[in-house]
Write a protein that holds these residues in place. Sequence first.
Motif, PDB file in Angstrom:
ATOM      1  N   TRP A  32       0.848  -1.185   0.000  1.00  0.00           N
ATOM      2  CA  TRP A  32       0.000   0.000   0.000  1.00  0.00           C
ATOM      3  C   TRP A  32       0.885   1.237   0.000  1.00  0.00           C
ATOM      4  O   TRP A  32       2.005   1.222   0.505  1.00  0.00           O
ATOM      5  CB  TRP A  32      -0.884   0.034   1.238  1.00  0.00           C
ATOM      6  N   ASN A  33       0.391   2.342  -0.561  1.00  0.00           N
ATOM      7  CA  ASN A  33       1.080   3.628  -0.482  1.00  0.00           C
ATOM      8  C   ASN A  33       0.748   4.258   0.862  1.00  0.00           C
ATOM      9  O   ASN A  33      -0.400   4.199   1.314  1.00  0.00           O
ATOM     10  CB  ASN A  33       0.630   4.558  -1.606  1.00  0.00           C
ATOM     11  N   THR A  34       1.737   4.867   1.511  1.00  0.00           N
ATOM     12  CA  THR A  34       1.515   5.420   2.847  1.00  0.00           C
ATOM     13  C   THR A  34       2.055   6.838   2.965  1.00  0.00           C
ATOM     14  O   THR A  34       2.946   7.248   2.212  1.00  0.00           O
ATOM     15  CB  THR A  34       2.201   4.550   3.914  1.00  0.00           C
ATOM     16  N   LYS A  35       1.494   7.542   3.926  1.00  0.00           N
ATOM     17  CA  LYS A  35       1.975   8.880   4.258  1.00  0.00           C
ATOM     18  C   LYS A  35       1.632   9.156   5.722  1.00  0.00           C
ATOM     19  O   LYS A  35       0.519   8.901   6.165  1.00  0.00           O
ATOM     20  CB  LYS A  35       1.312   9.921   3.368  1.00  0.00           C
ATOM     21  N   MET A  36       2.618   9.649   6.470  1.00  0.00           N
ATOM     22  CA  MET A  36       2.405  10.014   7.865  1.00  0.00           C
ATOM     23  C   MET A  36       2.562  11.526   7.978  1.00  0.00           C
ATOM     24  O   MET A  36       3.542  12.088   7.511  1.00  0.00           O
ATOM     25  CB  MET A  36       3.385   9.310   8.794  1.00  0.00           C
ATOM     26  N   VAL A  37       1.567  12.167   8.581  1.00  0.00           N
ATOM     27  CA  VAL A  37       1.594  13.622   8.728  1.00  0.00           C
ATOM     28  C   VAL A  37       1.455  13.991  10.199  1.00  0.00           C
ATOM     29  O   VAL A  37       0.973  13.202  11.019  1.00  0.00           O
ATOM     30  CB  VAL A  37       0.486  14.302   7.893  1.00  0.00           C
ATOM     31  N   ASP A  38       1.880  15.211  10.513  1.00  0.00           N
ATOM     32  CA  ASP A  38       1.834  15.695  11.885  1.00  0.00           C
ATOM     33  C   ASP A  38       0.407  15.969  12.347  1.00  0.00           C
ATOM     34  O   ASP A  38      -0.504  16.187  11.544  1.00  0.00           O
ATOM     35  CB  ASP A  38       2.656  16.981  12.025  1.00  0.00           C
ATOM     36  N   HIS A  39       0.250  15.987  13.641  1.00  0.00           N
ATOM     37  CA  HIS A  39      -0.990  16.373  14.306  1.00  0.00           C
ATOM     38  C   HIS A  39      -1.305  17.819  13.942  1.00  0.00           C
ATOM     39  O   HIS A  39      -0.411  18.605  13.641  1.00  0.00           O
ATOM     40  CB  HIS A  39      -0.774  16.225  15.823  1.00  0.00           C
TER      41      HIS A  39
END
Length: 67
Positions: A32-39
Amino acid sequence: MDRILRPGGAVIFRDQAEVLVKVRIIVKGMRWNTKMVDHEDGPPISEKVFIAVKRYWVAGDNTTSSN
Protein backbone atom coordinates in the motif's frame (compact mmCIF):
# COMPACT_ATOMS: atom_id res chain seq x y z
CA MET A 1 -8.76 -5.15 5.93
CA ASP A 2 -6.88 -5.91 2.72
CA ARG A 3 -9.71 -8.14 1.52
CA ILE A 4 -12.41 -5.61 2.38
CA LEU A 5 -10.86 -2.50 0.85
CA ARG A 6 -10.89 -2.12 -2.93
CA PRO A 7 -7.83 -0.87 -4.83
CA GLY A 8 -7.70 2.91 -4.56
CA GLY A 9 -9.48 2.83 -1.20
CA ALA A 10 -7.92 4.61 1.76
CA VAL A 11 -7.64 4.07 5.51
CA ILE A 12 -6.80 6.78 8.02
CA PHE A 13 -5.20 5.93 11.38
CA ARG A 14 -4.63 8.42 14.21
CA ASP A 15 -2.42 7.27 17.07
CA GLN A 16 0.95 7.68 18.75
CA ALA A 17 3.91 7.76 16.35
CA GLU A 18 5.43 4.58 17.80
CA VAL A 19 2.26 2.60 17.05
CA LEU A 20 1.96 4.01 13.55
CA VAL A 21 5.55 3.05 12.71
CA LYS A 22 4.64 -0.58 13.48
CA VAL A 23 1.48 -0.29 11.36
CA ARG A 24 3.54 1.19 8.51
CA ILE A 25 5.75 -1.92 8.41
CA ILE A 26 2.70 -4.16 8.00
CA VAL A 27 1.03 -1.93 5.43
CA LYS A 28 4.20 -1.62 3.34
CA GLY A 29 4.28 -5.44 3.23
CA MET A 30 0.84 -5.32 1.61
CA ARG A 31 2.25 -2.89 -1.00
CA TRP A 32 0.00 0.00 0.00
CA ASN A 33 1.08 3.63 -0.48
CA THR A 34 1.51 5.42 2.85
CA LYS A 35 1.98 8.88 4.26
CA MET A 36 2.40 10.01 7.87
CA VAL A 37 1.59 13.62 8.73
CA ASP A 38 1.83 15.70 11.89
CA HIS A 39 -0.99 16.37 14.31
CA GLU A 40 -2.94 19.57 13.57
CA ASP A 41 -1.35 21.17 16.66
CA GLY A 42 2.13 20.74 15.19
CA PRO A 43 5.15 18.42 15.19
CA PRO A 44 5.81 18.51 18.97
CA ILE A 45 2.65 16.43 19.57
CA SER A 46 3.49 12.69 19.55
CA GLU A 47 0.13 11.81 17.99
CA LYS A 48 0.28 11.52 14.18
CA VAL A 49 -2.11 10.86 11.32
CA PHE A 50 -1.26 7.94 9.03
CA ILE A 51 -2.91 7.55 5.62
CA ALA A 52 -2.71 4.29 3.65
CA VAL A 53 -4.05 3.79 0.13
CA LYS A 54 -4.43 0.32 -1.33
CA ARG A 55 -2.81 -0.07 -4.76
CA TYR A 56 -3.80 -2.46 -7.50
CA TRP A 57 -1.17 -5.12 -8.10
CA VAL A 58 -0.95 -8.70 -9.35
CA ALA A 59 1.10 -11.34 -7.55
CA GLY A 60 4.12 -12.49 -9.53
CA ASP A 61 4.12 -9.38 -11.71
CA ASN A 62 7.05 -6.98 -11.31
CA THR A 63 5.01 -3.99 -12.48
CA THR A 64 2.11 -2.32 -10.71
CA SER A 65 -0.74 -0.27 -12.05
CA SER A 66 -2.33 2.76 -10.41
CA ASN A 67 -5.76 2.05 -12.01
